[in-house]
Design a protein around this motif. Sequence first.
Motif, PDB file in Angstrom:
ATOM      1  N   VAL A  80      48.402  -1.154 -50.959  1.00 32.96           N
ATOM      2  CA  VAL A  80      49.693  -0.806 -50.354  1.00 32.96           C
ATOM      3  C   VAL A  80      50.701  -1.939 -50.502  1.00 32.96           C
ATOM      4  CG1 VAL A  80      48.727   0.835 -48.706  1.00 32.96           C
ATOM      5  CG2 VAL A  80      48.904  -1.578 -48.073  1.00 32.96           C
ATOM      6  N   TYR A  81      50.331  -2.973 -51.226  1.00 30.49           N
ATOM      7  CA  TYR A  81      51.238  -4.098 -51.418  1.00 30.49           C
ATOM      8  C   TYR A  81      52.384  -3.704 -52.341  1.00 30.49           C
ATOM      9  CZ  TYR A  81      47.495  -6.975 -49.512  1.00 30.49           C
ATOM     10  OH  TYR A  81      46.536  -7.497 -48.715  1.00 30.49           O
ATOM     11  N   SER A  82      53.558  -4.192 -52.031  1.00 33.64           N
ATOM     12  CA  SER A  82      54.697  -3.968 -52.922  1.00 33.64           C
ATOM     13  C   SER A  82      54.587  -4.941 -54.093  1.00 33.64           C
ATOM     14  CB  SER A  82      56.006  -4.205 -52.177  1.00 33.64           C
ATOM     15  OG  SER A  82      56.141  -5.582 -51.853  1.00 33.64           O
ATOM     16  N   ASN A  83      55.320  -4.670 -55.158  1.00 34.71           N
ATOM     17  CA  ASN A  83      55.326  -5.580 -56.307  1.00 34.71           C
ATOM     18  C   ASN A  83      55.759  -6.977 -55.886  1.00 34.71           C
ATOM     19  OD1 ASN A  83      54.458  -3.659 -58.154  1.00 34.71           O
ATOM     20  ND2 ASN A  83      56.534  -3.001 -58.624  1.00 34.71           N
ATOM     21  N   GLU A  84      56.735  -7.045 -55.009  1.00 35.96           N
ATOM     22  CA  GLU A  84      57.235  -8.340 -54.552  1.00 35.96           C
ATOM     23  C   GLU A  84      56.152  -9.110 -53.801  1.00 35.96           C
ATOM     24  OE1 GLU A  84      58.872  -5.414 -53.965  1.00 35.96           O
ATOM     25  OE2 GLU A  84      60.355  -5.679 -55.550  1.00 35.96           O
ATOM     26  N   THR A  85      55.399  -8.417 -52.959  1.00 40.46           N
ATOM     27  CA  THR A  85      54.328  -9.065 -52.202  1.00 40.46           C
ATOM     28  C   THR A  85      53.232  -9.569 -53.133  1.00 40.46           C
ATOM     29  OG1 THR A  85      54.790  -7.600 -50.332  1.00 40.46           O
ATOM     30  CG2 THR A  85      52.691  -8.752 -50.310  1.00 40.46           C
ATOM     31  N   LEU A  86      52.897  -8.776 -54.139  1.00 38.08           N
ATOM     32  CA  LEU A  86      51.880  -9.204 -55.103  1.00 38.08           C
ATOM     33  C   LEU A  86      52.347 -10.430 -55.877  1.00 38.08           C
ATOM     34  CD1 LEU A  86      50.685  -5.743 -56.440  1.00 38.08           C
ATOM     35  CD2 LEU A  86      49.342  -7.366 -55.106  1.00 38.08           C
ATOM     36  N   LEU A  87      53.602 -10.424 -56.294  1.00 31.95           N
ATOM     37  CA  LEU A  87      54.140 -11.585 -57.010  1.00 31.95           C
ATOM     38  C   LEU A  87      54.138 -12.823 -56.116  1.00 31.95           C
ATOM     39  CD1 LEU A  87      57.114 -10.024 -58.995  1.00 31.95           C
ATOM     40  CD2 LEU A  87      55.006 -10.970 -59.931  1.00 31.95           C
ATOM     41  N   GLN A  88      54.547 -12.646 -54.868  1.00 34.51           N
ATOM     42  CA  GLN A  88      54.563 -13.771 -53.936  1.00 34.51           C
ATOM     43  C   GLN A  88      53.142 -14.298 -53.736  1.00 34.51           C
ATOM     44  OE1 GLN A  88      55.933 -12.815 -50.012  1.00 34.51           O
ATOM     45  NE2 GLN A  88      55.963 -14.939 -49.363  1.00 34.51           N
ATOM     46  N   SER A  89      52.190 -13.399 -53.604  1.00 39.85           N
ATOM     47  CA  SER A  89      50.800 -13.799 -53.438  1.00 39.85           C
ATOM     48  C   SER A  89      50.311 -14.585 -54.649  1.00 39.85           C
ATOM     49  CB  SER A  89      49.934 -12.555 -53.227  1.00 39.85           C
ATOM     50  OG  SER A  89      48.586 -12.889 -53.167  1.00 39.85           O
ATOM     51  N   PHE A  90      50.677 -14.133 -55.844  1.00 35.27           N
ATOM     52  CA  PHE A  90      50.280 -14.824 -57.068  1.00 35.27           C
ATOM     53  C   PHE A  90      50.901 -16.216 -57.130  1.00 35.27           C
ATOM     54  CE2 PHE A  90      50.814 -15.871 -61.578  1.00 35.27           C
ATOM     55  CZ  PHE A  90      49.506 -15.752 -62.012  1.00 35.27           C
ATOM     56  N   TYR A  91      52.204 -16.310 -56.815  1.00 40.74           N
ATOM     57  CA  TYR A  91      52.917 -17.588 -56.894  1.00 40.74           C
ATOM     58  C   TYR A  91      52.391 -18.603 -55.879  1.00 40.74           C
ATOM     59  CZ  TYR A  91      56.440 -15.091 -59.652  1.00 40.74           C
ATOM     60  OH  TYR A  91      57.086 -14.359 -60.594  1.00 40.74           O
ATOM     61  N   THR A  92      52.021 -18.134 -54.695  1.00 41.87           N
ATOM     62  CA  THR A  92      51.643 -19.065 -53.626  1.00 41.87           C
ATOM     63  C   THR A  92      50.154 -19.341 -53.569  1.00 41.87           C
ATOM     64  OG1 THR A  92      51.500 -17.248 -52.028  1.00 41.87           O
ATOM     65  CG2 THR A  92      53.613 -18.397 -52.196  1.00 41.87           C
ATOM     66  N   GLU A  93      49.370 -18.649 -54.365  1.00 46.55           N
ATOM     67  CA  GLU A  93      47.923 -18.833 -54.348  1.00 46.55           C
ATOM     68  C   GLU A  93      47.575 -20.242 -54.811  1.00 46.55           C
ATOM     69  OE1 GLU A  93      44.462 -18.057 -53.184  1.00 46.55           O
ATOM     70  OE2 GLU A  93      45.856 -16.362 -53.173  1.00 46.55           O
ATOM     71  N   LYS A  94      46.673 -20.868 -54.091  1.00 47.45           N
ATOM     72  CA  LYS A  94      46.230 -22.226 -54.428  1.00 47.45           C
ATOM     73  C   LYS A  94      44.703 -22.245 -54.487  1.00 47.45           C
ATOM     74  CE  LYS A  94      50.200 -24.744 -52.873  1.00 47.45           C
ATOM     75  NZ  LYS A  94      51.071 -23.948 -53.642  1.00 47.45           N
ATOM     76  N   GLN A  95      44.209 -23.140 -55.303  1.00 51.93           N
ATOM     77  CA  GLN A  95      42.767 -23.279 -55.426  1.00 51.93           C
ATOM     78  C   GLN A  95      42.219 -23.888 -54.148  1.00 51.93           C
ATOM     79  OE1 GLN A  95      41.595 -25.645 -58.776  1.00 51.93           O
ATOM     80  NE2 GLN A  95      39.450 -25.061 -58.637  1.00 51.93           N
ATOM     81  N   ASP A  96      41.186 -23.261 -53.569  1.00 57.23           N
ATOM     82  CA  ASP A  96      40.582 -23.742 -52.330  1.00 57.23           C
ATOM     83  C   ASP A  96      39.761 -25.001 -52.587  1.00 57.23           C
ATOM     84  OD1 ASP A  96      41.653 -21.562 -50.939  1.00 57.23           O
ATOM     85  OD2 ASP A  96      39.856 -20.330 -51.273  1.00 57.23           O
TER      86      ASP A  96
END
Length: 167
Positions: free
Chosen positions: A52-68
């Motif tokens: 149910v994620y919007s394209n914008e939310t998916l892009l934001q998630s991709f951009y802000t994802e960091k290696q744990d």
Amino acid sequence: MLTRENLYPELIIVQCMRNSLKNQARNTLLTLPESATPHNILEKLEGIYGNVYSNETLLQSFYTEKQDEGQSVADYGMKLEGILQKAYDKGIRDSALKNATRYKYDTIKNFDEERKEVRAVELELQISSASKPTATVIHQPVTAVSDMNVLIQKLDAFNKRLDNFEE
């Protein structure tokens, strides 16, 4: 795909779908009538468990994802691929194209090559649809295409960084 190919009776496909589900996912089908079709089952599951994620939310998630901390590069890459798969599923609106190319995501490791293969399949589907008088070609809205282009650019940059890291 199984329903489109008409290789098996719908009743067999429904029974296989019901048997493949476990726990809560299986219980969600109790509200469906016995005459439910594979399409009805998929709609129900998509409504409950689908993206149910919007394209914008998916892009934001991709951009802000960091290696744990302590996470391997392989695991981090798989996490990013999971986000990209959601964006891919959300961005490609033509279900025939999505179904025809789903296996390519697992078999092709280079994103540029995958994009080229998906475009080739898209062209084949458009040509075969044009030869059928009742077929229509579904086009993506401009915003989804531009979002995917941004995502593709980010993935290309990530692939280059990963290649440099591996060297």
